[in-house]
Design a protein around this motif. Structure first.
Motif, PDB file in Angstrom:
ATOM      1  N   PRO A 123     147.437 -69.581  32.314  1.00 17.98           N
ATOM      2  CA  PRO A 123     148.701 -69.905  31.634  1.00 17.98           C
ATOM      3  C   PRO A 123     149.522 -70.857  32.486  1.00 17.98           C
ATOM      4  CG  PRO A 123     148.385 -67.506  31.875  1.00 17.98           C
ATOM      5  CD  PRO A 123     147.369 -68.171  32.746  1.00 17.98           C
ATOM      6  N   ALA A 183     150.809 -72.996  23.412  1.00 25.78           N
ATOM      7  CA  ALA A 183     149.705 -73.484  24.246  1.00 25.78           C
ATOM      8  C   ALA A 183     150.261 -74.237  25.451  1.00 25.78           C
ATOM      9  CB  ALA A 183     148.774 -74.367  23.434  1.00 25.78           C
ATOM     10  N   VAL A 209     147.955 -71.403  20.741  1.00 31.70           N
ATOM     11  CA  VAL A 209     146.614 -70.900  21.059  1.00 31.70           C
ATOM     12  C   VAL A 209     146.104 -70.147  19.832  1.00 31.70           C
ATOM     13  CG1 VAL A 209     145.284 -69.309  22.499  1.00 31.70           C
ATOM     14  CG2 VAL A 209     147.100 -70.704  23.529  1.00 31.70           C
ATOM     15  N   THR A 265     143.412 -65.015  31.451  1.00 28.13           N
ATOM     16  CA  THR A 265     144.381 -65.038  30.360  1.00 28.13           C
ATOM     17  C   THR A 265     145.759 -64.542  30.777  1.00 28.13           C
ATOM     18  OG1 THR A 265     143.906 -62.801  29.552  1.00 28.13           O
ATOM     19  CG2 THR A 265     142.516 -64.615  28.721  1.00 28.13           C
ATOM     20  N   VAL A 279     138.411 -68.133  32.076  1.00 26.62           N
ATOM     21  CA  VAL A 279     139.741 -68.041  31.473  1.00 26.62           C
ATOM     22  C   VAL A 279     140.465 -66.813  32.029  1.00 26.62           C
ATOM     23  CG1 VAL A 279     141.070 -67.933  29.336  1.00 26.62           C
ATOM     24  CG2 VAL A 279     138.870 -69.148  29.380  1.00 26.62           C
ATOM     25  N   ILE A 298     147.593 -66.425  28.085  1.00 28.94           N
ATOM     26  CA  ILE A 298     146.751 -67.116  27.103  1.00 28.94           C
ATOM     27  C   ILE A 298     146.376 -66.081  26.047  1.00 28.94           C
ATOM     28  CG2 ILE A 298     144.700 -68.520  26.729  1.00 28.94           C
ATOM     29  CD1 ILE A 298     144.771 -69.288  29.675  1.00 28.94           C
ATOM     30  N   LEU A 349     140.922 -71.728  33.705  1.00 28.51           N
ATOM     31  CA  LEU A 349     142.015 -71.998  32.782  1.00 28.51           C
ATOM     32  C   LEU A 349     143.027 -70.869  32.899  1.00 28.51           C
ATOM     33  CD1 LEU A 349     142.887 -74.064  30.598  1.00 28.51           C
ATOM     34  CD2 LEU A 349     141.944 -72.488  28.896  1.00 28.51           C
ATOM     35  N   VAL A 355     138.888 -71.758  24.722  1.00 28.49           N
ATOM     36  CA  VAL A 355     140.225 -71.552  24.162  1.00 28.49           C
ATOM     37  C   VAL A 355     140.475 -72.668  23.165  1.00 28.49           C
ATOM     38  CG1 VAL A 355     142.707 -71.510  24.620  1.00 28.49           C
ATOM     39  CG2 VAL A 355     141.127 -70.367  26.189  1.00 28.49           C
ATOM     40  N   LEU A 367     149.045 -74.528  29.030  1.00 30.30           N
ATOM     41  CA  LEU A 367     147.800 -74.190  29.711  1.00 30.30           C
ATOM     42  C   LEU A 367     147.555 -75.127  30.882  1.00 30.30           C
ATOM     43  CD1 LEU A 367     145.576 -73.807  26.507  1.00 30.30           C
ATOM     44  CD2 LEU A 367     146.787 -71.995  27.720  1.00 30.30           C
TER      45      LEU A 367
END
Length: 497
Positions: free
Chosen positions: A98, A410, A73, A53, A51, A404, A96, A66, A412
């Protein structure tokens, strides 16, 4: 094309659901073994992903989860507890991130995608501005926006600013807005008309009507702002655009401007805005390649931001991408793709082009002094931020999008890292910028709704967008004529004037 006609063309689309979303409608694709049930309201948890973020307080988390509930989120971390009915997306071997944000794209031109691959900005003005713009009908704007949003979502661009510069009247504006709304993606309609000065059309009543009837809330997926091609010319007396700027301020609408384009409104524009009190922190200046340091200082002091479209600037000739100079003045930066007449809605390509241009000019300047660049200035982390949080900030949505972070919306994107171009995964941000392609985008979520999964857009929205776009392309080809259609794809030999 009336609103009734547009809504009739969109029959079968649940109000506000979005034709690209997996909503369980009668037109949705059947759920497969790889596609969980993404019924509206069902929580979703991404499991065991790397992730990235984009939140400096959280950083990059390997083998993490997540949790998404509703539009938000809810949690980020390892081994998260999730509701028993949560849909599970396996993030193993994936990154993962944004959702990416494109802050300047002329979506209305997507239906003639690729026609101008050989063009310069001079060719663009000659064909589009001087000859073809009047050939677009409202339904062509609708089709183009629908297709452009599908392309963006497919590529992991969850928010796009439609720099919509051919809105002749309310019917055109409503068609453009409806295409964005029906896509189900997150978008900003930047209302514009490049064929008349802004003070003539901004205050005509159409913008106020559209805001009142379609954009009364700022808490919706598609929102409104204004777009125009700069402010004033040195030989023009006074400040004729004042009514447009006052309207923008009174109606709480941000403004995006083409700025710092070679031989056209370079420094004068910033001076006029400063002298008249409209050098605002909500302004976005697009391109900015031919400005002096004094203009950059004015933008920096005002709190405004700049949208860099490096692929466009390098190919078309508005001015060399000024990313390093802008960055050096601590001006916030976002990235954009400009128009699909040339390029794609691919922010991976935009990040690479931005780095390539900036590092290339640094090396060239050093070599001219018989020196060598030892360490690069602009970094992959910088352009990744430009493509995510930078874009959200430019639209005034930075508190809701761009990273994130628990509590944010959310939006993503799950990018596969188990492909031949991504294995082994050593540094996620480095590889996202230099190795990832649109084909690695596995899953896209917008506002908590899964729009793409398993590498496929969900629902039947793209098939419909394709049909409409092909019909529009055929209409425009007929209006343009076969001779011009062919000539435009192969302009004459290299020429410098």
């Amino acid at each position: 094309m009336s609103r009734r006609t547009l809504l009739g063309a969109a029959a079968g689309v649940a109000a506000g659901a979005g034709i690209l979303a997996a909503t369980g409608s009668a037109h949705a694709e059947p759920v497969t073994a790889r596609t969980p049930d993404f019924a509206r309201g069902r929580p979703v948890v991404f499991r065991n992903a790397t992730v990235v973020t984009g939140d400096p307080r959280i950083g990059t988390l390997p083998d993490s989860d997540v949790l998404v509930s509703g539009q938000t989120v809810r949690a980020v971390g390892r081994n998260l507890s999730a509701p028993h009915n949560a849909a599970v997306i396996d993030g193993r071997g994936s990154i993962l991130i944004p959702g990416m944000v494109d802050t300047h794209r002329h979506m209305w031109q997507t239906v003639i995608r690729g026609l101008g691959a050989e063009w310069t900005i001079a060719n663009y003005f000659s064909w589009i501005y001087q000859q073809w713009a009047n050939f677009w009908r409202p339904e062509d704007l609708y089709a183009s926006n629908l297709l452009s949003m599908a392309e963006a979502i497919n590529a992991g661009v969850t928010t796009s600013l439609d720099w919509s510069q051919d809105l002749k009247n309310y019917e055109y504006a409503e068609a453009a807005a409806q295409g964005l709304i029906d896509s189900g993606g997150r978008a900003r309609l930047a209302y514009g008309y490049s064929f008349a000065p802004p003070h003539e059309w901004v205050t005509s009543g159409d913008v106020a009507r559209l805001q009142r009837e379609r954009f009364s809330s700022t808490n919706q997926l598609v929102t409104l702002q204004l777009a125009w091609d700069g402010t004033g010319l040195p030989e023009e007396p006074g400040f004729p655009e004042r009514p447009a700027w006052e309207f923008a301020r009174e109606h709480d609408l941000r403004v995006t401007l083409h700025s710092g384009v070679r031989n056209w409104k370079e420094d004068h524009q910033l001076q006029m805005l400063r002298d008249n009190g409209f050098l605002l922190p909500t302004n976005t200046y697009v391109h900015c390649g031919t400005m002096s340091d004094s203009s950059y200082r004015m933008i920096a002091e005002s709190g405004g931001n700049v949208s860099i479209a490096a692929e466009s600037e390098l190919n078309a000739g508005q001015g060399y991408p000024p990313t390093g100079r802008i960055h050096g003045h601590h001006i916030p930066i976002s990235l954009s793709s400009d128009t699909q007449v040339w390029w794609s809605a691919d922010m991976f390509a935009a990040m690479r082009a931005t780095l390539n241009a900036d590092r290339g000019i640094d090396h060239l300047r050093a070599h001219a002094e018989d020196k060598t660049v030892v360490n690069n200035n602009l970094r992959t982390e910088d352009v990744f931020r430009f493509a995510t949080q930078g874009g959200a900030d430019a639209l005034g949505l930075g508190g809701r999008l761009g990273s994130i972070t628990p509590g944010k919306r959310a939006d993503l994107v799950l990018v596969r890292a188990d492909t031949p171009s991504m294995v082994p995964l050593i540094n996620p941000v480095h590889q996202l910028v230099f190795h990832a392609q649109r084909g690695e985008v596995d899953t896209v979520m917008v506002d908590g709704r899964v729009m793409k999964h398993g590498g496929r857009l969900l629902g039947d929205g793209f098939a419909r967008a394709r049909r409409l776009a092909e019909a529009s392309a055929n209409h425009l080809r007929e209006r343009i004529g076969e001779r011009q259609w062919a000539d435009a794809q192969n302009p004459g030999p290299y020429q410098v004037d």
